[in-house]
Design an enzyme around this catalytic site. Sequence first.
Site, PDB file in Angstrom:
ATOM      1  CG  HIS A   1     -21.093  25.283 -31.516  1.00  0.00           C
ATOM      2  ND1 HIS A   1     -19.846  25.011 -32.019  1.00  0.00           N
ATOM      3  CD2 HIS A   1     -21.092  24.826 -30.246  1.00  0.00           C
ATOM      4  CE1 HIS A   1     -19.119  24.419 -31.086  1.00  0.00           C
ATOM      5  NE2 HIS A   1     -19.848  24.292 -30.002  1.00  0.00           N
TER       6      HIS A   1
ATOM      7  CG  HIS B   1     -30.674 -24.131 -43.777  1.00  0.00           C
ATOM      8  ND1 HIS B   1     -30.924 -23.682 -45.044  1.00  0.00           N
ATOM      9  CD2 HIS B   1     -30.202 -23.062 -43.077  1.00  0.00           C
ATOM     10  CE1 HIS B   1     -30.641 -22.395 -45.121  1.00  0.00           C
ATOM     11  NE2 HIS B   1     -30.183 -21.989 -43.940  1.00  0.00           N
TER      12      HIS B   1
ATOM     13  CD  GLN C   1     -23.817  23.351 -27.523  1.00  0.00           C
ATOM     14  OE1 GLN C   1     -23.521  22.950 -28.631  1.00  0.00           O
ATOM     15  NE2 GLN C   1     -23.117  23.046 -26.452  1.00  0.00           N
TER      16      GLN C   1
ATOM     17  CD  GLU D   1     -24.103  17.792 -29.394  1.00  0.00           C
ATOM     18  OE1 GLU D   1     -23.061  17.589 -30.047  1.00  0.00           O
ATOM     19  OE2 GLU D   1     -24.787  18.831 -29.504  1.00  0.00           O
ATOM     20  CG  HIS D   2     -23.144  18.948 -25.218  1.00  0.00           C
ATOM     21  ND1 HIS D   2     -23.447  19.540 -26.430  1.00  0.00           N
ATOM     22  CD2 HIS D   2     -21.914  18.408 -25.353  1.00  0.00           C
ATOM     23  CE1 HIS D   2     -22.430  19.358 -27.262  1.00  0.00           C
ATOM     24  NE2 HIS D   2     -21.495  18.668 -26.642  1.00  0.00           N
TER      25      HIS D   2
ATOM     26  CG  ASP E   1     -17.158  21.417 -26.564  1.00  0.00           C
ATOM     27  OD1 ASP E   1     -17.756  20.359 -26.824  1.00  0.00           O
ATOM     28  OD2 ASP E   1     -17.680  22.532 -26.608  1.00  0.00           O
TER      29      ASP E   1
END
Length: 433
Positions: free
Chosen positions: A263, A421, A260, A328-329, A362
């Site tokens: 990245h 209405h 991770q 996220e993960h 991934d």
Amino acid sequence: MLRIITQQADVRSELQRICDRTNDEQVLHKEATVREVLQAVKRQGDKAVLHYTEEFDHQILKLEELRVTGSEIDAAYQQVSKELVEAIRLACRQIEAFHRQRVPKSWVNFEDDEIVLGKRYTPVDRAGIYVPGGRAAYPSTVLMNAIPAQVAGVPRIIMVTPPGASKTIYPSVLVAAQEVGLQEIYRVGGAQAIAALAYGTKTIPKVDVIAGPGNIYVTLAKKLVYGTVGIDCLAGPSEVLIIADETANPVHVAADMLAQAEHDPMAAAILLTTDPALAKNVQVAVERQLIDHPRRTLTEKALAHYGLIVIVESLQAAAELSNEFAPEHLELEVEDPWAVLAWIRHAGAIFLGYSTPEAVGDYIAGPSHTLPTSGSARYASPLGVETFLKHSSIIQYSQTALEKVAGAIDALAAAEGLPSHANSVKRRIQKEE
């Protein structure tokens, strides 16, 4: 060295700091730059796109060079291995099979008094797919974003990706685009690409939805154009949180944290463990695996700022901290991952067991790897077929049904001070004289 924290008072503040890493003063400065780019592209179109491509990507493009040609795509196949092409095709099959199970069905119910109620799903007309570049090639991102759009039935998909050295696009990215049948590819990245997709230029068409992860400039641009155009989620910078007990392999945990951190300098890698010995062993394993790492400088920077090992009292305590962070993960490298899963409420993607590293998700498992980050998994979901669909309500009332609810509508309209209405119903049920 990767930090180990044992004081619970420090844990929550550190996790919050990492979660808020896209909201610090440096990021606010970047947001001002992004606003400038968006406004320039909105006003000047292609001219601004070319200007910022030169300024940020250091590539001088002519207008006719924005769109990738068919000959470039053909040439890309000569620059990649047969093994990679086969891997891309396998991933295509897996991803498509997963998303075909998720397509919502339109429906109608025929009720008493000839009332018909339902929901009708239709795809957007145009989708924009952002594929990152620069530090690495991401053919998987092409597949993970384009295939759900195709399964949803989007008739026109436009892909943008930043140009590399000598104006080129990574061959693997072009091959992936060809394998999923993308016809429109433009060599533009960053905030200027998001602006072009959101507002449209003479060359790049305006889209209805923008999907795909990117760096902080891309994420900020997506945030700022939301409302003008739909977005999938605020995906990036990336993050992983691992919950591990004494049965986990420290070498594997270290590898997953590095996977991770490599990245992006703003990527986050966090370990929550009940075992102090594992914490120390992971710390050592990370240092060893960094020795000959080809992306060592970048990865070390991410770990120094946003890497963390936390020793917790129990797996349930780890799960509660994870829920607060909403990663996220999320990897559950524990003896009984399904038991821990029962405590998890917020996460983009959850990986269960020792043989399920995040890399499986991934590349090959099927669910999209475009996921909510920075705590947004508390309310947002991964990219999917639904990202490219919208639904319309279907309502039909008979005269009999309308007469039965006329009184209730009249009362509600009167309470809101909206006489027309009520009148729109009264005129339909009054007897003709």
